[in-house]
Write a protein that holds these residues in place. Sequence first.
Motif, PDB file in Angstrom:
ATOM      1  N   MET A   1     -57.433 -13.444 -45.709  1.00 53.18           N
ATOM      2  CA  MET A   1     -56.704 -14.173 -44.675  1.00 53.18           C
ATOM      3  C   MET A   1     -57.416 -13.969 -43.335  1.00 53.18           C
ATOM      4  O   MET A   1     -57.870 -12.868 -43.034  1.00 53.18           O
ATOM      5  CB  MET A   1     -55.272 -13.645 -44.587  1.00 53.18           C
ATOM      6  CG  MET A   1     -54.404 -14.363 -43.568  1.00 53.18           C
ATOM      7  SD  MET A   1     -52.741 -13.667 -43.437  1.00 53.18           S
ATOM      8  CE  MET A   1     -51.970 -14.388 -44.861  1.00 53.18           C
ATOM      9  N   SER A   2     -57.484 -15.009 -42.538  1.00 49.36           N
ATOM     10  CA  SER A   2     -58.093 -14.878 -41.223  1.00 49.36           C
ATOM     11  C   SER A   2     -57.200 -14.008 -40.342  1.00 49.36           C
ATOM     12  O   SER A   2     -55.984 -13.930 -40.540  1.00 49.36           O
ATOM     13  CB  SER A   2     -58.304 -16.240 -40.569  1.00 49.36           C
ATOM     14  OG  SER A   2     -57.077 -16.753 -40.090  1.00 49.36           O
ATOM     15  N   VAL A   3     -57.799 -13.352 -39.366  1.00 44.91           N
ATOM     16  CA  VAL A   3     -57.037 -12.519 -38.443  1.00 44.91           C
ATOM     17  C   VAL A   3     -56.024 -13.372 -37.677  1.00 44.91           C
ATOM     18  O   VAL A   3     -54.880 -12.968 -37.498  1.00 44.91           O
ATOM     19  CB  VAL A   3     -57.985 -11.776 -37.468  1.00 44.91           C
ATOM     20  CG1 VAL A   3     -57.204 -11.055 -36.390  1.00 44.91           C
ATOM     21  CG2 VAL A   3     -58.863 -10.796 -38.229  1.00 44.91           C
ATOM     22  N   ASP A   4     -56.430 -14.552 -37.257  1.00 44.00           N
ATOM     23  CA  ASP A   4     -55.517 -15.432 -36.533  1.00 44.00           C
ATOM     24  C   ASP A   4     -54.297 -15.775 -37.386  1.00 44.00           C
ATOM     25  O   ASP A   4     -53.161 -15.736 -36.900  1.00 44.00           O
ATOM     26  CB  ASP A   4     -56.222 -16.717 -36.096  1.00 44.00           C
ATOM     27  CG  ASP A   4     -57.240 -16.483 -35.002  1.00 44.00           C
ATOM     28  OD1 ASP A   4     -57.075 -15.512 -34.228  1.00 44.00           O
ATOM     29  OD2 ASP A   4     -58.190 -17.278 -34.912  1.00 44.00           O
TER      30      ASP A   4
ATOM     31  N   GLU B   1     -48.609 -14.977 -38.647  1.00 40.12           N
ATOM     32  CA  GLU B   1     -47.582 -14.676 -39.644  1.00 40.12           C
ATOM     33  C   GLU B   1     -46.736 -13.476 -39.239  1.00 40.12           C
ATOM     34  O   GLU B   1     -45.518 -13.485 -39.360  1.00 40.12           O
ATOM     35  CB  GLU B   1     -48.257 -14.414 -40.990  1.00 40.12           C
ATOM     36  CG  GLU B   1     -47.304 -14.270 -42.146  1.00 40.12           C
ATOM     37  CD  GLU B   1     -48.044 -14.115 -43.461  1.00 40.12           C
ATOM     38  OE1 GLU B   1     -47.989 -13.007 -44.024  1.00 40.12           O
ATOM     39  OE2 GLU B   1     -48.683 -15.095 -43.900  1.00 40.12           O
ATOM     40  N   ARG B   2     -47.381 -12.434 -38.747  1.00 33.83           N
ATOM     41  CA  ARG B   2     -46.667 -11.202 -38.410  1.00 33.83           C
ATOM     42  C   ARG B   2     -45.975 -11.241 -37.061  1.00 33.83           C
ATOM     43  O   ARG B   2     -44.903 -10.664 -36.899  1.00 33.83           O
ATOM     44  CB  ARG B   2     -47.618 -10.013 -38.432  1.00 33.83           C
ATOM     45  CG  ARG B   2     -48.080  -9.643 -39.812  1.00 33.83           C
ATOM     46  CD  ARG B   2     -48.856  -8.371 -39.804  1.00 33.83           C
ATOM     47  NE  ARG B   2     -49.359  -8.104 -41.137  1.00 33.83           N
ATOM     48  CZ  ARG B   2     -50.120  -7.082 -41.445  1.00 33.83           C
ATOM     49  NH1 ARG B   2     -50.489  -6.229 -40.520  1.00 33.83           N
ATOM     50  NH2 ARG B   2     -50.536  -6.914 -42.675  1.00 33.83           N
ATOM     51  N   TYR B   3     -46.615 -11.868 -36.063  1.00 31.94           N
ATOM     52  CA  TYR B   3     -46.116 -11.774 -34.691  1.00 31.94           C
ATOM     53  C   TYR B   3     -45.815 -13.119 -34.049  1.00 31.94           C
ATOM     54  O   TYR B   3     -45.487 -13.175 -32.873  1.00 31.94           O
ATOM     55  CB  TYR B   3     -47.121 -11.007 -33.826  1.00 31.94           C
ATOM     56  CG  TYR B   3     -47.445  -9.652 -34.399  1.00 31.94           C
ATOM     57  CD1 TYR B   3     -46.515  -8.616 -34.351  1.00 31.94           C
ATOM     58  CD2 TYR B   3     -48.664  -9.416 -35.026  1.00 31.94           C
ATOM     59  CE1 TYR B   3     -46.798  -7.376 -34.904  1.00 31.94           C
ATOM     60  CE2 TYR B   3     -48.958  -8.170 -35.566  1.00 31.94           C
ATOM     61  CZ  TYR B   3     -48.022  -7.165 -35.502  1.00 31.94           C
ATOM     62  OH  TYR B   3     -48.299  -5.942 -36.041  1.00 31.94           O
ATOM     63  N   GLY B   4     -45.932 -14.190 -34.796  1.00 31.84           N
ATOM     64  CA  GLY B   4     -45.668 -15.516 -34.255  1.00 31.84           C
ATOM     65  C   GLY B   4     -46.914 -16.117 -33.631  1.00 31.84           C
ATOM     66  O   GLY B   4     -47.921 -15.454 -33.424  1.00 31.84           O
ATOM     67  N   LYS B   5     -46.813 -17.394 -33.342  1.00 34.81           N
ATOM     68  CA  LYS B   5     -47.938 -18.124 -32.748  1.00 34.81           C
ATOM     69  C   LYS B   5     -48.194 -17.632 -31.329  1.00 34.81           C
ATOM     70  O   LYS B   5     -47.303 -17.110 -30.667  1.00 34.81           O
ATOM     71  CB  LYS B   5     -47.644 -19.624 -32.713  1.00 34.81           C
ATOM     72  CG  LYS B   5     -47.457 -20.252 -34.073  1.00 34.81           C
ATOM     73  CD  LYS B   5     -48.771 -20.564 -34.692  1.00 34.81           C
ATOM     74  CE  LYS B   5     -48.572 -21.328 -36.005  1.00 34.81           C
ATOM     75  NZ  LYS B   5     -49.789 -21.432 -36.749  1.00 34.81           N
ATOM     76  N   VAL B   6     -49.434 -17.835 -30.854  1.00 41.18           N
ATOM     77  CA  VAL B   6     -49.797 -17.490 -29.487  1.00 41.18           C
ATOM     78  C   VAL B   6     -48.845 -18.211 -28.541  1.00 41.18           C
ATOM     79  O   VAL B   6     -48.567 -19.395 -28.701  1.00 41.18           O
ATOM     80  CB  VAL B   6     -51.268 -17.887 -29.191  1.00 41.18           C
ATOM     81  CG1 VAL B   6     -51.596 -17.696 -27.722  1.00 41.18           C
ATOM     82  CG2 VAL B   6     -52.223 -17.080 -30.059  1.00 41.18           C
TER      83      VAL B   6
ATOM     84  N   THR C   1     -45.634 -17.378 -28.116  1.00 45.41           N
ATOM     85  CA  THR C   1     -44.237 -17.098 -28.440  1.00 45.41           C
ATOM     86  C   THR C   1     -43.844 -15.735 -27.855  1.00 45.41           C
ATOM     87  O   THR C   1     -44.707 -14.874 -27.642  1.00 45.41           O
ATOM     88  CB  THR C   1     -43.991 -17.081 -29.962  1.00 45.41           C
ATOM     89  OG1 THR C   1     -44.775 -16.041 -30.552  1.00 45.41           O
ATOM     90  CG2 THR C   1     -44.331 -18.422 -30.596  1.00 45.41           C
ATOM     91  N   PRO C   2     -42.568 -15.521 -27.608  1.00 43.73           N
ATOM     92  CA  PRO C   2     -42.139 -14.228 -27.063  1.00 43.73           C
ATOM     93  C   PRO C   2     -42.535 -13.054 -27.959  1.00 43.73           C
ATOM     94  O   PRO C   2     -42.921 -11.994 -27.454  1.00 43.73           O
ATOM     95  CB  PRO C   2     -40.613 -14.363 -26.974  1.00 43.73           C
ATOM     96  CG  PRO C   2     -40.356 -15.828 -26.883  1.00 43.73           C
ATOM     97  CD  PRO C   2     -41.455 -16.476 -27.686  1.00 43.73           C
ATOM     98  N   GLU C   3     -42.465 -13.249 -29.278  1.00 40.91           N
ATOM     99  CA  GLU C   3     -42.821 -12.174 -30.204  1.00 40.91           C
ATOM    100  C   GLU C   3     -44.306 -11.808 -30.086  1.00 40.91           C
ATOM    101  O   GLU C   3     -44.674 -10.639 -30.093  1.00 40.91           O
ATOM    102  CB  GLU C   3     -42.508 -12.564 -31.650  1.00 40.91           C
ATOM    103  CG  GLU C   3     -41.036 -12.795 -31.926  1.00 40.91           C
ATOM    104  CD  GLU C   3     -40.540 -14.185 -31.523  1.00 40.91           C
ATOM    105  OE1 GLU C   3     -41.354 -15.068 -31.152  1.00 40.91           O
ATOM    106  OE2 GLU C   3     -39.313 -14.388 -31.582  1.00 40.91           O
ATOM    107  N   ARG C   4     -45.149 -12.820 -30.006  1.00 38.52           N
ATOM    108  CA  ARG C   4     -46.593 -12.575 -29.907  1.00 38.52           C
ATOM    109  C   ARG C   4     -46.917 -11.933 -28.558  1.00 38.52           C
ATOM    110  O   ARG C   4     -47.747 -11.039 -28.479  1.00 38.52           O
ATOM    111  CB  ARG C   4     -47.346 -13.894 -30.085  1.00 38.52           C
ATOM    112  CG  ARG C   4     -48.852 -13.800 -30.107  1.00 38.52           C
ATOM    113  CD  ARG C   4     -49.369 -13.135 -31.398  1.00 38.52           C
ATOM    114  NE  ARG C   4     -50.793 -13.309 -31.539  1.00 38.52           N
ATOM    115  CZ  ARG C   4     -51.367 -14.207 -32.303  1.00 38.52           C
ATOM    116  NH1 ARG C   4     -50.639 -15.024 -33.035  1.00 38.52           N
ATOM    117  NH2 ARG C   4     -52.671 -14.298 -32.360  1.00 38.52           N
ATOM    118  N   GLU C   5     -46.266 -12.373 -27.508  1.00 41.34           N
ATOM    119  CA  GLU C   5     -46.497 -11.799 -26.178  1.00 41.34           C
ATOM    120  C   GLU C   5     -46.058 -10.335 -26.140  1.00 41.34           C
ATOM    121  O   GLU C   5     -46.734  -9.496 -25.557  1.00 41.34           O
ATOM    122  CB  GLU C   5     -45.767 -12.610 -25.113  1.00 41.34           C
ATOM    123  CG  GLU C   5     -45.986 -12.121 -23.707  1.00 41.34           C
ATOM    124  CD  GLU C   5     -47.431 -12.142 -23.231  1.00 41.34           C
ATOM    125  OE1 GLU C   5     -47.715 -11.447 -22.232  1.00 41.34           O
ATOM    126  OE2 GLU C   5     -48.287 -12.811 -23.832  1.00 41.34           O
ATOM    127  N   ALA C   6     -44.937 -10.028 -26.772  1.00 40.20           N
ATOM    128  CA  ALA C   6     -44.471  -8.639 -26.830  1.00 40.20           C
ATOM    129  C   ALA C   6     -45.482  -7.775 -27.570  1.00 40.20           C
ATOM    130  O   ALA C   6     -45.789  -6.654 -27.143  1.00 40.20           O
ATOM    131  CB  ALA C   6     -43.104  -8.563 -27.506  1.00 40.20           C
TER     132      ALA C   6
END
Length: 102
Positions: free
Chosen positions: A8-11, A16-21, A23-28
């Motif tokens: 799987m690509s890192v992106d 999958e784990r932290y949401g798309k760039v 998103t609040p989850e990815r920013e956190a």
Amino acid sequence: MKERDGIMSVDAMMDERYGKVGTPEREAFRKEAYAYCVGQIICDARKREKVTQQELAQRVGTNKSYISRVENGNVEPGAGMFLRILSALGLRFEVLQPLANS
């Protein structure tokens, strides 16, 4: 490309784990990762200089608990404190202009 031959690509993994760039989850996650990296840089530099957390705290005008929280990634120091910590450890911070494309 999400997955190829079981890899799987890192992106894709980050999405999958932290949401798309953006998103609040990815920013956190980004903020947490940044704080951790900053803490590791400071911890490694402090140990190389053979300085205790208490000594570093005294040099920059704070307490040992704060230095510990920074090194553990629980607190992200402000720019001024970050620069004072680097200076106290004999490091410097440089801002460089990228070279223009030829």
